[in-house]
Design an enzyme around this catalytic site. Structure first.
Site, PDB file in Angstrom:
ATOM      1  N   GLY A   1       2.316   4.821   0.331  1.00  0.00           N
ATOM      2  CA  GLY A   1       2.208   5.749   0.870  1.00  0.00           C
ATOM      3  C   GLY A   1       1.192   5.884   1.790  1.00  0.00           C
TER       4      GLY A   1
ATOM      5  N   ASP B   1      -2.611  12.271   1.767  1.00  0.00           N
ATOM      6  CA  ASP B   1      -2.239  12.876   3.416  1.00  0.00           C
ATOM      7  C   ASP B   1      -2.086  11.523   3.924  1.00  0.00           C
ATOM      8  OD1 ASP B   1      -4.921  11.024   2.640  1.00  0.00           O
ATOM      9  OD2 ASP B   1      -5.769  12.778   3.119  1.00  0.00           O
ATOM     10  N   GLY B   2      -1.768  10.339   3.177  1.00  0.00           N
ATOM     11  CA  GLY B   2      -1.430   8.918   4.009  1.00  0.00           C
ATOM     12  C   GLY B   2      -2.398   8.125   4.917  1.00  0.00           C
TER      13      GLY B   2
ATOM     14  N   ARG C   1       6.145  -7.245  -3.733  1.00  0.00           N
ATOM     15  CA  ARG C   1       5.743  -7.187  -4.830  1.00  0.00           C
ATOM     16  C   ARG C   1       6.724  -7.657  -6.118  1.00  0.00           C
ATOM     17  NH1 ARG C   1       1.172  -3.421  -2.788  1.00  0.00           N
ATOM     18  NH2 ARG C   1       1.652  -3.260  -0.364  1.00  0.00           N
TER      19      ARG C   1
ATOM     20  N   ASP D   1       2.519  -3.263  -8.964  1.00  0.00           N
ATOM     21  CA  ASP D   1       2.366  -2.561  -7.507  1.00  0.00           C
ATOM     22  C   ASP D   1       1.167  -3.498  -6.501  1.00  0.00           C
ATOM     23  OD1 ASP D   1       1.436  -0.252  -9.196  1.00  0.00           O
ATOM     24  OD2 ASP D   1       0.525  -0.539  -6.965  1.00  0.00           O
ATOM     25  N   ASN D   2       0.957  -3.769  -6.803  1.00  0.00           N
ATOM     26  CA  ASN D   2      -0.759  -4.659  -6.392  1.00  0.00           C
ATOM     27  C   ASN D   2      -0.060  -6.623  -7.129  1.00  0.00           C
ATOM     28  OD1 ASN D   2      -1.582  -2.141  -5.810  1.00  0.00           O
ATOM     29  ND2 ASN D   2      -3.147  -2.686  -6.695  1.00  0.00           N
TER      30      ASN D   2
ATOM     31  N   ASP E   1      -4.125  -6.202  -2.219  1.00  0.00           N
ATOM     32  CA  ASP E   1      -4.468  -4.449  -2.075  1.00  0.00           C
ATOM     33  C   ASP E   1      -6.014  -4.390  -2.360  1.00  0.00           C
ATOM     34  OD1 ASP E   1      -2.415  -3.332  -1.285  1.00  0.00           O
ATOM     35  OD2 ASP E   1      -1.442  -3.150  -3.447  1.00  0.00           O
TER      36      ASP E   1
END
Length: 491
Positions: A90, A123-124, A181, A250-251, A260
């Site tokens: 993201g 906002d990335g 991942r 996801d990490n 991460d």
């Protein structure tokens, strides 16, 4: 001068469902804070060119270099036990892959480079503080010998990001063996896309486990390989007092690297239940819970791979359970072997595990500093008069009672005192990224645009096992008023 990246992009050659093609969002006024020159050379890049304004524009995402094929990777994940079917990069864009000087394929990714189709209304962008934290901690982990993603560069963007307040924006250039991942497999499993799971598994085997090419049961062997790497990785975390803080699937990296660095932290006083992450309200990812959570994550990976094991669901589950069953022994062997080295035991005898556990129990009860207790124990191994380890305990008598038994045990070892001290110092760091030091660095940078403390801390942490008398204060635990009780995610 032109910045040249010798990109060879294999992930972006996979089907379009694996990613979204998206370029970084240009920023106003990029300025290089730090370039990791040795890493640049290892990647086959010219550090002198990367330090030019043109290099800073590439490292901030303002300019896309020739040969790049920028993508945001798709993945899902369990976040604090709750499944989210679509997450994805993201606020990160994978520029591409290079082959380093050891022949290893490495991802080069910009983190904080702007919104992607996976941003979920974010906002990335990244704030300066989390970028500096990841740079510091990931490079410290590398120096400690722990598999990790690396930091190639940190750049300020000349723009602000809005969190609780306006903060300087920044971009981290992250390097990884890959960014695949457990959640990447989950993304396709929830969509029942077995062909994509197979394609992804084949890609992972070719990239990370090439020794499995041609194996009779390659997907079973893949799960076994990931289990072994994760068990070893988490053991290494515990041996240096590291707490990841957000071990969502996801990490969890398929390659076995630490990835991460959000609300991560290193313990000061030893406490198995220690939690720093502000978002881990229930202590799911506490220090001592990390092995259990790693196995939980691996079980989610196994669920994704079941269709590749057998058409017979019951048989597939049984085979996966058998492979997962190896985790506990692999972790325990690695962790106990590491602990024996930390206390200077190089042969195995009955009672060793109990002796070490008694030390850990006494440390917890007496709020002994984790890092300094083991480091100073090495001093005591070389000089029986050294009492700095004893000084870590609120009740020094608790250490004395244990040390008597420890000396009796080490007397049965073949090493000399000097050999034992040297060997212990090689595994027990003097310097770790103390939370209060990291926060001081961030405050100096964010509030005063002062990166001198950052540079000095990075320099000290690059040699964690050396005494470095000129920087001895960096080994000190925080004073009561300096203690950091919570760390925060950088999203």
């Amino acid at each position: 001068m032109t910045v040249h990246f010798p990109f060879q992009n294999s992930y972006s050659a996979l089907p379009d469902s694996f990613f979204a093609r998206v370029a970084p969002t240009p920023v106003a006024a990029p300025r290089l804070i730090k370039l990791n020159r040795p890493l640049a050379v290892q990647l086959g890049l010219d550090p002198d060119v990367l330090e030019t304004p043109e290099g800073a524009e590439i490292l901030a995402g303002k300019t896309v270099p020739a040969g790049a094929d920028p993508i945001a990777m798709a993945y899902a994940g369990h976040q604090f036990g709750q499944f989210v079917p679509q997450l994805g990069d993201g606020r990160a864009v994978l520029l591409g892959e290079v082959i380093d000087k050891d022949g290893i394929r490495r991802d080069i990714q910009l983190k904080g480079s702007g919104p992607t189709p996976f941003s979920r209304r974010g906002d990335g962008r990244a704030a300066l503080g989390p970028v500096l934290r990841e740079y510091i901690v990931s490079e410290a982990m590398f120096a400690l010998g722990i598999p990790t993603t690396r930091s190639l560069a940190a750049v300020v963007t000349g723009e602000h990001v809005i969190r609780e307040t306006a903060l300087p924006g920044a971009v981290l250039t992250r390097v990884a063996s890959s960014h695949i991942r457990v959640g990447t497999f989950q993304f396709f499993a929830v969509r029942r896309d077995t062909d994509a799971i197979r394609r992804l598994a084949d890609h992972v085997i070719a990239r990370h486990y090439p020794e499995l090419l041609g194996a009779e049961r390659p997907y079973h062997a893949l799960l076994s390989g990931v289990v072994a790497r994760q068990a070893d990785l988490v053991a290494r975390w515990l041996l240096v007092g590291f707490i990841h803080g957000v071990m969502n699937t996801d990490n969890s990296s398929i390659s076995g690297e630490t990835i991460d660095y959000g609300p991560c932290a290193f313990m000061d006083s030893y406490n198995p239940a220690q939690v720093f992450s502000s978002i881990d309200e229930m202590g799911r990812y506490a220090y001592a819970n990390q092995p259990r959570i790693a196995l939980w994550n691996l079980t989610r990976l196994a669920e994704c791979l079941l269709p590749l094991f057998s058409d017979d669901q019951e048989k597939a589950v049984a085979e996966a359970q058998d492979i997962l069953g190896a985790f506990s022994e692999t972790f325990s062997d690695a962790y106990q072997a590491g602990l024996r080295k930390k206390v200077g035991l190089f042969t195995e005898r009955d009672g060793d595990d109990a002796l070490i556990q008694d030390l850990l129990d006494a440390m917890a009860k007496n709020q002994a500093d984790f890092t300094l207790t083991f480091r100073k124990l090495g001093d005591a191994a070389g000089d029986p008069a050294a009492d700095d380890a004893r000084a870590q305990f609120m009740d020094p008598g608790a250490f004395d009672e244990w040390a008597r038994r420890w000396r009796e045990r080490t007397a049965l070892e073949p090493q000399t005192a000097a050999e034992r001290q040297a060997t212990m110092h090689a595994v027990n760091p003097m310097f770790i990224p103390r939370n209060h030091r990291v926060e001081a660095v961030i405050q100096a940078a964010v509030n005063n645009d002062d990166y001198t403390p950052f540079e000095e801390l990075v320099k000290v942490l690059a040699k964690p096992f050396e005494d470095q008398p000129d920087y001895a204060a960096y080994a000190d635990p925080p004073l009561p008023e300096q203690r950091v009780l919570q760390t925060f995610c950088g999203t």
